[in-house]
Motif scaffolding. Sequence first.
Motif, PDB file in Angstrom:
ATOM      1  N   TYR A  55       0.788  -1.155   0.121  1.00 39.98           N
ATOM      2  CA  TYR A  55       0.039   0.064  -0.025  1.00 39.98           C
ATOM      3  C   TYR A  55       0.867   1.267  -0.039  1.00 39.98           C
ATOM      4  N   ILE A  56       1.988   1.180   0.671  1.00 36.77           N
ATOM      5  CA  ILE A  56       3.009   2.376   0.935  1.00 36.77           C
ATOM      6  C   ILE A  56       3.515   2.243  -0.761  1.00 36.77           C
ATOM      7  N   ASP A  57       3.887   1.233  -1.297  1.00 38.50           N
ATOM      8  CA  ASP A  57       4.623   1.566  -2.556  1.00 38.50           C
ATOM      9  C   ASP A  57       3.557   2.201  -3.487  1.00 38.50           C
ATOM     10  N   ARG A  58       2.014   1.866  -3.271  1.00 37.26           N
ATOM     11  CA  ARG A  58       1.117   2.380  -4.239  1.00 37.26           C
ATOM     12  C   ARG A  58       0.848   3.654  -4.109  1.00 37.26           C
ATOM     13  N   CYS A  59       1.209   4.155  -3.001  1.00 37.38           N
ATOM     14  CA  CYS A  59       1.070   5.522  -2.540  1.00 37.38           C
ATOM     15  C   CYS A  59       2.181   6.251  -3.225  1.00 37.38           C
ATOM     16  N   LYS A  60       3.231   5.903  -3.015  1.00 33.97           N
ATOM     17  CA  LYS A  60       4.381   6.593  -3.348  1.00 33.97           C
ATOM     18  C   LYS A  60       4.334   6.653  -5.046  1.00 33.97           C
ATOM     19  N   LEU A  61       3.934   5.562  -5.679  1.00 33.74           N
ATOM     20  CA  LEU A  61       3.858   5.847  -6.918  1.00 33.74           C
ATOM     21  C   LEU A  61       2.851   6.818  -7.483  1.00 33.74           C
ATOM     22  N   LEU A  62       1.652   6.990  -6.736  1.00 28.98           N
ATOM     23  CA  LEU A  62       0.669   7.942  -7.029  1.00 28.98           C
ATOM     24  C   LEU A  62       1.421   9.463  -7.097  1.00 28.98           C
ATOM     25  N   ILE A  63       2.101   9.457  -5.882  1.00 29.86           N
ATOM     26  CA  ILE A  63       2.805  10.903  -5.307  1.00 29.86           C
ATOM     27  C   ILE A  63       3.620  11.006  -6.479  1.00 29.86           C
ATOM     28  N   GLU A  64       4.422  10.231  -7.183  1.00 29.75           N
ATOM     29  CA  GLU A  64       5.245  10.456  -8.242  1.00 29.75           C
ATOM     30  C   GLU A  64       4.625  10.640  -9.484  1.00 29.75           C
ATOM     31  N   GLU A  65       3.628  10.229  -9.680  1.00 28.66           N
ATOM     32  CA  GLU A  65       2.925  10.431 -10.786  1.00 28.66           C
ATOM     33  C   GLU A  65       2.354  11.898 -10.783  1.00 28.66           C
ATOM     34  N   LYS A  66       1.855  12.364  -9.592  1.00 28.51           N
ATOM     35  CA  LYS A  66       1.336  13.688  -9.528  1.00 28.51           C
ATOM     36  C   LYS A  66       2.324  14.730  -9.561  1.00 28.51           C
ATOM     37  N   LEU A  67       3.549  14.524  -9.214  1.00 27.49           N
ATOM     38  CA  LEU A  67       4.647  15.514  -9.226  1.00 27.49           C
ATOM     39  C   LEU A  67       5.302  15.295 -10.722  1.00 27.49           C
ATOM     40  N   GLY A  68       5.105  14.307 -11.177  1.00 27.78           N
ATOM     41  CA  GLY A  68       5.752  14.366 -12.571  1.00 27.78           C
ATOM     42  C   GLY A  68       7.275  14.761 -12.973  1.00 27.78           C
ATOM     43  N   TRP A  69       8.199  14.469 -11.625  1.00 30.42           N
ATOM     44  CA  TRP A  69       9.540  14.814 -11.558  1.00 30.42           C
ATOM     45  C   TRP A  69      10.270  13.269 -12.240  1.00 30.42           C
ATOM     46  N   GLU A  70      11.365  13.391 -12.286  1.00 31.09           N
ATOM     47  CA  GLU A  70      12.149  12.120 -12.737  1.00 31.09           C
ATOM     48  C   GLU A  70      11.861  11.113 -11.728  1.00 31.09           C
ATOM     49  N   ASN A  71      12.405   9.729 -12.124  1.00 29.18           N
ATOM     50  CA  ASN A  71      12.408   8.634 -11.435  1.00 29.18           C
ATOM     51  C   ASN A  71      13.086   8.904 -10.041  1.00 29.18           C
ATOM     52  N   SER A  72      12.130   8.594  -9.002  1.00 28.41           N
ATOM     53  CA  SER A  72      12.716   8.827  -7.590  1.00 28.41           C
ATOM     54  C   SER A  72      13.889   8.224  -7.343  1.00 28.41           C
ATOM     55  N   ILE A 121      -2.842  13.161  -2.210  1.00 24.54           N
ATOM     56  CA  ILE A 121      -3.140  12.293  -3.501  1.00 24.54           C
ATOM     57  C   ILE A 121      -4.533  12.321  -3.654  1.00 24.54           C
ATOM     58  N   GLY A 122      -5.149  13.137  -2.735  1.00 24.28           N
ATOM     59  CA  GLY A 122      -6.815  13.324  -2.899  1.00 24.28           C
ATOM     60  C   GLY A 122      -7.565  12.482  -2.082  1.00 24.28           C
ATOM     61  N   TYR A 123      -7.118  11.719  -1.050  1.00 23.27           N
ATOM     62  CA  TYR A 123      -8.018  10.961  -0.172  1.00 23.27           C
ATOM     63  C   TYR A 123      -8.122  11.578   1.401  1.00 23.27           C
ATOM     64  N   SER A 124      -9.218  11.247   1.808  1.00 15.07           N
ATOM     65  CA  SER A 124      -9.316  11.865   3.195  1.00 15.07           C
ATOM     66  C   SER A 124      -8.387  11.438   4.021  1.00 15.07           C
ATOM     67  N   ASN A 125      -8.153   9.942   3.985  1.00  7.64           N
ATOM     68  CA  ASN A 125      -7.021   9.645   5.105  1.00  7.64           C
ATOM     69  C   ASN A 125      -6.597   8.262   4.468  1.00  7.64           C
ATOM     70  N   TRP A 126      -5.382   7.669   5.586  1.00  5.20           N
ATOM     71  CA  TRP A 126      -5.022   6.373   4.893  1.00  5.20           C
ATOM     72  C   TRP A 126      -5.991   5.152   4.712  1.00  5.20           C
ATOM     73  N   ARG A 127      -6.834   5.136   5.520  1.00  2.91           N
ATOM     74  CA  ARG A 127      -7.798   4.125   5.571  1.00  2.91           C
ATOM     75  C   ARG A 127      -8.662   4.235   4.322  1.00  2.91           C
ATOM     76  N   ASP A 128      -9.259   5.522   4.009  1.00  3.07           N
ATOM     77  CA  ASP A 128      -9.752   5.710   2.672  1.00  3.07           C
ATOM     78  C   ASP A 128      -9.083   5.355   1.518  1.00  3.07           C
ATOM     79  N   PHE A 129      -7.707   5.672   1.398  1.00  2.00           N
ATOM     80  CA  PHE A 129      -7.016   5.199   0.373  1.00  2.00           C
ATOM     81  C   PHE A 129      -6.929   3.808   0.123  1.00  2.00           C
ATOM     82  N   VAL A 130      -6.771   2.940   1.383  1.00  2.09           N
ATOM     83  CA  VAL A 130      -6.364   1.343   1.365  1.00  2.09           C
ATOM     84  C   VAL A 130      -7.743   0.956   0.755  1.00  2.09           C
TER      85      VAL A 130
END
Length: 408
Positions: free
Chosen positions: A7-24, A77-86
Motif C-alpha cells: 500500500y505504501i509503494d502504491r501511495c508513493k507511485l501515485l505521489i510520483e505520478e502527481k509530481l511528474g518529476w524524474e524517477n525517484s 493524493i486526494g484521499y481523506s485519510n490512509w484508511r480511505d486510500f487503502v
Amino acid sequence: MAENQQYIDRCKLLIEEKLGWENSSSWQSQDFENLSEQIFVETNTIISSSTLKRIWGKVQYKSRPNISTLDALSRFIGYSNWRDFVKSLPGIDNPETLTSRPKKSIDYYRLFIIFGIVFFAVSFLLQMRSNKTLSFSNVKFQSEAVTDGVPNTVIFKYDASQSNADSVFIQQNWDDMRRKRVEKFHHEHASVYYLPGYYRAKLVLNDSIVKEHDVFIESEKWMGVLLRDSIPFYFPEEIYRHDNWLGITPEDLGRDLNIYNQDVHSFMLTHVNKELSVDSRSFSLSLNVQNTYDYPGAPCRQTEIVLLGTEGVIIIPLSSRGCIGDIKLRIGNLFMDGRSNDLSAFGVDFSSPVAVECSASSEKIKIKLNNELAYEGSFSNGIGNIVGIRIKFQGSGRLDSFKLGKVS
C-alpha cells in the motif's frame, strides 16, 4: 511492515505520478525538501524531508511510518485519510485483515498457464519491437553550460520528433547509468554536473545512439572534493593547498568528517495574516532577498519565495546559477521543472541582495529579478486571495524591503 508495504509503494507511485518529476531513484536531498514543502502547502501537515527519505528507502529504517504521516500522504493524493486510500485499491484486502485470513492452497496448474500466457505475450511484443526498424530525420542535439566551474547546469536542446522511436534518452556521459528518459516531443532537458570533466553526451533513440557531442566542464585551478552520495563537498582552498603539495591529511578528514557530511538545515521566514489579503489576480510584490549561507557543503544556496493563496500557491525558486537544473517554478496549477524547462533566469548571484518583483494584472503574471524579466505567462484563474508568504533558505538568509499590495 511487509504487510503494508504494497500500500505504501502504491501511495508513493501515485505521489510520483502527481509530481511528474524524474524517477525517484535519482531524487536528491533538495527534491525531498521540495516534496515536504508541497505536502505542507496542500495538507497543512509537516512531514520532514528525513522522514520522506526513509519512506522512499534513501535511508535505512525498519519502523513503519506512523498513521499521521500516512494520512498526510493520502490527503496529498486526494484521499481523506490512509484508511480511505487503502479501501480504494481494487482487489486488495484491507491490511488489518491480512494477517487473520486463512491462506489458500496454490493452484500450480493455473499458475503454470498464467506464466505461459505472460511468457508468450512478452516474447511476441519483444519480437515485434525487434522487427521495427528505427527511422529518423532532422534530429538535433546541442547543449550549453549556463556558467563556469562547478556546480554547473548544462541545458540540452534536442529534437527527436521526426522519428518513430518509442523512447528518447539523454545520456550525460559514457556511463549509461546517467541516461535520463525525456519527452519525445519536448525540446529541452537540463542536467547538473557537480564535477569538472570532459564528457561525451549522447542522444539515444530506443537503444541506438544517434547523436553525440562534447561537454567540457572546466575548473579554473585544482579543486579538493569530498565525494558524497548527494552533492559533493568542495573543500576551501586553505584546507587542501599547502606550501609545496596539495591534499589533506588523515587528521584533517577525521577532525571535520561530521561537518563535511552533515545535512544543511533550512531556515524559513514566514508571515500569514488575513490582513495581508490581496486578490492574486491584481497584486504587486517587491522584496530584496539574499541567501547568506556561503558554505562549501551547500554550493547551490537554493531559496524559495512562496506566496500562499486561498486556492493555491506561487513558488518562485532562486539558486546559484550552476544549479538551476534542480529547481522548480510553480504558478498555481502550472509546474515547471528545471530539468525539462530552461529556468536559467532564476540563477542568481547571492553575493548581494536580489531584487524580486512579482505582479499580476489583466490575466497575466510577471516575475522580475534585478529588474530583468525572468518569467511572464497567463494567469487567468489566480490562486484566490494571497494571505501569507514564506521565504525558505537552504542555510541562512535575510529579507529586506517587503511590500505586498493591490495593483493601482
